[in-house]
Write an enzyme that holds these catalytic residues in place. Sequence first.
Site, PDB file in Angstrom:
ATOM      1  N   ASP A  10       0.835  -1.208   0.000  1.00  0.00           N
ATOM      2  CA  ASP A  10       0.000   0.000   0.000  1.00  0.00           C
ATOM      3  C   ASP A  10       0.871   1.261   0.000  1.00  0.00           C
ATOM      4  O   ASP A  10       0.602   2.211   0.739  1.00  0.00           O
ATOM      5  CB  ASP A  10      -0.946   0.010   1.201  1.00  0.00           C
ATOM      6  CG  ASP A  10      -2.073   1.043   1.061  1.00  0.00           C
ATOM      7  OD1 ASP A  10      -2.389   1.436  -0.083  1.00  0.00           O
ATOM      8  OD2 ASP A  10      -2.628   1.462   2.091  1.00  0.00           O
ATOM      9  N   ASN A  15       1.325   7.442   2.972  1.00  0.00           N
ATOM     10  CA  ASN A  15       2.026   6.517   3.863  1.00  0.00           C
ATOM     11  C   ASN A  15       3.534   6.767   3.898  1.00  0.00           C
ATOM     12  O   ASN A  15       4.292   5.922   4.377  1.00  0.00           O
ATOM     13  CB  ASN A  15       1.745   5.069   3.447  1.00  0.00           C
ATOM     14  CG  ASN A  15       0.322   4.654   3.767  1.00  0.00           C
ATOM     15  OD1 ASN A  15      -0.323   5.264   4.620  1.00  0.00           O
ATOM     16  ND2 ASN A  15      -0.177   3.632   3.088  1.00  0.00           N
ATOM     17  N   ASP A  28       2.603   2.960   8.054  1.00  0.00           N
ATOM     18  CA  ASP A  28       1.331   2.259   7.882  1.00  0.00           C
ATOM     19  C   ASP A  28       1.535   0.894   7.235  1.00  0.00           C
ATOM     20  O   ASP A  28       1.290   0.699   6.051  1.00  0.00           O
ATOM     21  CB  ASP A  28       0.351   3.096   7.058  1.00  0.00           C
ATOM     22  CG  ASP A  28      -1.058   2.513   7.093  1.00  0.00           C
ATOM     23  OD1 ASP A  28      -1.225   1.388   7.618  1.00  0.00           O
ATOM     24  OD2 ASP A  28      -1.986   3.177   6.607  1.00  0.00           O
ATOM     25  N   GLY A  30      -0.186  -1.716   7.804  1.00  0.00           N
ATOM     26  CA  GLY A  30      -1.398  -2.486   8.069  1.00  0.00           C
ATOM     27  C   GLY A  30      -1.709  -3.537   7.026  1.00  0.00           C
ATOM     28  O   GLY A  30      -2.379  -4.528   7.304  1.00  0.00           O
TER      29      GLY A  30
END
Length: 204
Positions: A10, A15, A28, A30
Amino acid sequence: MHQSNVVHFDLKPANIFITAAGRFKIGDFGMASFWPRKVTQDNGSLDPRGRLAGFEREGDKMYLAAEVLQGRYGPEADIFSFGMMMLETATNIVVPAQGDLWHKLRDEDFSPVEAVEECSTALMQLIGSMMRKDPVRRPSAKAIYGHPVITRARTRMEHAIEELRMAGDVRPEVLFKASPLASTDESFLDEILGSECMAMDCSL
Protein backbone atom coordinates in the site's frame (compact mmCIF):
# COMPACT_ATOMS: atom_id res chain seq x y z
CA MET A 1 12.07 -3.65 3.72
CA HIS A 2 12.27 -6.03 0.75
CA GLN A 3 15.63 -7.37 1.94
CA SER A 4 13.79 -8.34 5.13
CA ASN A 5 11.19 -10.19 3.00
CA VAL A 6 8.44 -7.68 3.80
CA VAL A 7 6.14 -6.30 1.10
CA HIS A 8 4.14 -3.18 1.94
CA PHE A 9 1.27 -3.56 -0.60
CA ASP A 10 0.00 0.00 0.00
CA LEU A 11 2.77 2.44 -0.92
CA LYS A 12 1.36 5.91 -1.57
CA PRO A 13 2.22 9.50 -0.56
CA ALA A 14 -0.10 9.37 2.47
CA ASN A 15 2.03 6.52 3.86
CA ILE A 16 5.36 8.30 3.44
CA PHE A 17 6.23 10.33 6.53
CA ILE A 18 8.84 13.06 6.93
CA THR A 19 11.12 13.36 9.94
CA ALA A 20 12.16 16.64 11.53
CA ALA A 21 15.48 16.30 9.66
CA GLY A 22 13.66 16.00 6.32
CA ARG A 23 14.15 12.27 5.84
CA PHE A 24 11.47 10.02 4.37
CA LYS A 25 10.10 7.06 6.33
CA ILE A 26 7.64 4.44 5.10
CA GLY A 27 4.72 3.96 7.49
CA ASP A 28 1.33 2.26 7.88
CA PHE A 29 2.21 -1.40 7.55
CA GLY A 30 -1.40 -2.49 8.07
CA MET A 31 -1.48 -4.32 4.73
CA ALA A 32 2.13 -5.50 4.76
CA SER A 33 3.08 -9.15 4.74
CA PHE A 34 6.15 -11.34 4.89
CA TRP A 35 6.87 -12.62 1.39
CA PRO A 36 6.98 -15.21 0.03
CA ARG A 37 4.16 -16.53 2.18
CA LYS A 38 4.45 -20.06 3.52
CA VAL A 39 1.60 -22.20 2.30
CA THR A 40 -0.09 -23.93 5.25
CA GLN A 41 -3.48 -25.42 6.00
CA ASP A 42 -4.36 -22.17 7.73
CA ASN A 43 -3.60 -19.72 4.94
CA GLY A 44 -4.69 -21.73 1.91
CA SER A 45 -2.86 -23.22 -1.05
CA LEU A 46 -1.70 -22.21 -4.51
CA ASP A 47 -4.32 -22.36 -7.25
CA PRO A 48 -3.51 -23.55 -10.82
CA ARG A 49 -2.43 -20.02 -11.77
CA GLY A 50 0.06 -19.81 -8.92
CA ARG A 51 -2.07 -17.47 -6.83
CA LEU A 52 -2.24 -17.90 -3.08
CA ALA A 53 -5.77 -18.83 -2.20
CA GLY A 54 -7.13 -17.12 0.88
CA PHE A 55 -4.64 -14.23 0.67
CA GLU A 56 -5.77 -10.78 -0.46
CA ARG A 57 -3.98 -7.45 -0.38
CA GLU A 58 -5.47 -4.53 -2.27
CA GLY A 59 -4.13 -1.06 -1.49
CA ASP A 60 -5.11 2.31 -2.92
CA LYS A 61 -6.15 1.70 -6.54
CA MET A 62 -4.54 4.99 -7.59
CA TYR A 63 -1.10 3.49 -6.96
CA LEU A 64 -1.96 -0.19 -7.31
CA ALA A 65 -0.25 -2.47 -9.82
CA ALA A 66 -2.75 -4.14 -12.16
CA GLU A 67 -1.59 -7.68 -11.38
CA VAL A 68 -2.68 -7.33 -7.75
CA LEU A 69 -6.29 -7.11 -8.93
CA GLN A 70 -5.70 -10.50 -10.58
CA GLY A 71 -4.43 -12.02 -7.34
CA ARG A 72 -0.72 -11.86 -8.24
CA TYR A 73 1.36 -10.59 -5.34
CA GLY A 74 5.00 -9.84 -4.72
CA PRO A 75 7.55 -7.07 -4.08
CA GLU A 76 7.15 -5.96 -7.70
CA ALA A 77 3.80 -4.43 -6.69
CA ASP A 78 5.63 -2.05 -4.35
CA ILE A 79 8.01 -1.10 -7.16
CA PHE A 80 5.07 -0.16 -9.40
CA SER A 81 3.51 1.97 -6.65
CA PHE A 82 6.86 3.67 -6.03
CA GLY A 83 7.14 4.38 -9.77
CA MET A 84 3.68 5.92 -9.78
CA MET A 85 4.65 8.20 -6.90
CA MET A 86 7.79 9.26 -8.78
CA LEU A 87 5.71 9.99 -11.89
CA GLU A 88 3.28 12.05 -9.82
CA THR A 89 6.11 14.02 -8.24
CA ALA A 90 8.00 14.60 -11.49
CA THR A 91 5.03 15.61 -13.64
CA ASN A 92 2.46 16.94 -11.14
CA ILE A 93 -0.07 14.54 -12.67
CA VAL A 94 -3.40 13.97 -10.94
CA VAL A 95 -3.14 10.22 -10.39
CA PRO A 96 -6.33 8.55 -11.64
CA ALA A 97 -8.34 6.14 -9.50
CA GLN A 98 -10.03 4.61 -12.55
CA GLY A 99 -10.81 5.25 -16.19
CA ASP A 100 -8.85 5.38 -19.44
CA LEU A 101 -5.72 7.02 -18.00
CA TRP A 102 -5.60 4.44 -15.19
CA HIS A 103 -5.40 1.67 -17.78
CA LYS A 104 -2.98 3.49 -20.09
CA LEU A 105 -0.45 4.04 -17.32
CA ARG A 106 -0.57 0.31 -16.57
CA ASP A 107 -0.07 -0.44 -20.27
CA GLU A 108 3.16 1.59 -20.33
CA ASP A 109 1.45 4.42 -22.25
CA PHE A 110 2.60 7.77 -20.84
CA SER A 111 1.53 9.82 -23.88
CA PRO A 112 -1.41 11.50 -22.08
CA VAL A 113 1.02 12.93 -19.48
CA GLU A 114 2.19 16.11 -21.22
CA ALA A 115 4.83 17.02 -18.62
CA VAL A 116 6.73 13.79 -19.39
CA GLU A 117 8.45 15.65 -22.23
CA GLU A 118 9.97 18.06 -19.72
CA CYS A 119 11.54 15.27 -17.65
CA SER A 120 15.05 13.97 -18.20
CA THR A 121 15.43 10.84 -20.29
CA ALA A 122 17.21 9.07 -17.43
CA LEU A 123 14.35 9.77 -15.02
CA MET A 124 11.64 8.64 -17.41
CA GLN A 125 13.57 5.48 -18.27
CA LEU A 126 13.73 4.64 -14.58
CA ILE A 127 10.04 5.41 -13.95
CA GLY A 128 9.03 3.51 -17.07
CA SER A 129 10.98 0.45 -15.95
CA MET A 130 9.34 0.56 -12.51
CA MET A 131 5.87 0.73 -14.05
CA ARG A 132 6.26 -2.06 -16.58
CA LYS A 133 3.16 -4.11 -17.18
CA ASP A 134 5.05 -7.35 -16.66
CA PRO A 135 6.06 -7.36 -12.97
CA VAL A 136 8.98 -9.71 -13.67
CA ARG A 137 10.61 -6.99 -15.81
CA ARG A 138 10.53 -4.31 -13.12
CA PRO A 139 13.83 -3.51 -11.38
CA SER A 140 14.34 -4.53 -7.79
CA ALA A 141 14.64 -1.98 -4.98
CA LYS A 142 18.37 -2.79 -4.92
CA ALA A 143 18.71 -1.99 -8.63
CA ILE A 144 16.88 1.31 -8.17
CA TYR A 145 19.12 2.15 -5.22
CA GLY A 146 22.14 1.56 -7.49
CA HIS A 147 20.85 3.68 -10.38
CA PRO A 148 23.58 6.22 -11.34
CA VAL A 149 21.34 9.25 -10.84
CA ILE A 150 20.11 7.99 -7.45
CA THR A 151 23.66 7.12 -6.42
CA ARG A 152 25.01 10.57 -7.31
CA ALA A 153 22.17 12.33 -5.47
CA ARG A 154 22.63 10.12 -2.40
CA THR A 155 26.42 10.66 -2.42
CA ARG A 156 25.99 14.40 -2.54
CA MET A 157 23.51 14.40 0.35
CA GLU A 158 25.67 12.03 2.42
CA HIS A 159 28.66 14.33 1.88
CA ALA A 160 26.61 17.34 2.98
CA ILE A 161 25.31 15.65 6.12
CA GLU A 162 28.80 14.46 7.05
CA GLU A 163 30.07 18.05 6.81
CA LEU A 164 27.28 19.20 9.14
CA ARG A 165 28.05 16.46 11.65
CA MET A 166 31.75 17.26 11.59
CA ALA A 167 30.83 20.85 12.38
CA GLY A 168 29.27 19.48 15.57
CA ASP A 169 25.68 20.65 15.09
CA VAL A 170 23.27 17.72 14.67
CA ARG A 171 20.02 19.50 15.45
CA PRO A 172 17.23 18.31 13.09
CA GLU A 173 16.73 21.80 11.67
CA VAL A 174 20.44 21.90 10.75
CA LEU A 175 20.53 18.37 9.31
CA PHE A 176 17.49 19.33 7.20
CA LYS A 177 19.95 21.24 4.98
CA ALA A 178 21.26 17.88 3.76
CA SER A 179 17.85 16.28 3.24
CA PRO A 180 16.07 15.50 -0.06
CA LEU A 181 13.77 18.45 0.68
CA ALA A 182 16.52 21.03 1.14
CA SER A 183 17.16 23.77 -1.40
CA THR A 184 20.00 23.16 -3.85
CA ASP A 185 22.25 25.29 -5.99
CA GLU A 186 21.94 25.53 -9.76
CA SER A 187 24.62 22.90 -10.35
CA PHE A 188 22.72 20.15 -8.52
CA LEU A 189 20.69 18.77 -11.44
CA ASP A 190 23.59 18.88 -13.89
CA GLU A 191 25.77 17.09 -11.35
CA ILE A 192 23.40 14.24 -10.54
CA LEU A 193 21.97 13.75 -14.03
CA GLY A 194 25.37 13.74 -15.68
CA SER A 195 25.28 12.47 -19.23
CA GLU A 196 21.93 10.94 -20.18
CA CYS A 197 23.82 8.06 -21.75
CA MET A 198 25.08 7.09 -18.29
CA ALA A 199 21.57 6.17 -17.17
CA MET A 200 20.89 2.64 -16.02
CA ASP A 201 20.17 0.14 -18.77
CA CYS A 202 16.44 -0.34 -18.18
CA SER A 203 16.18 -3.20 -20.66
CA LEU A 204 16.82 -5.70 -17.83
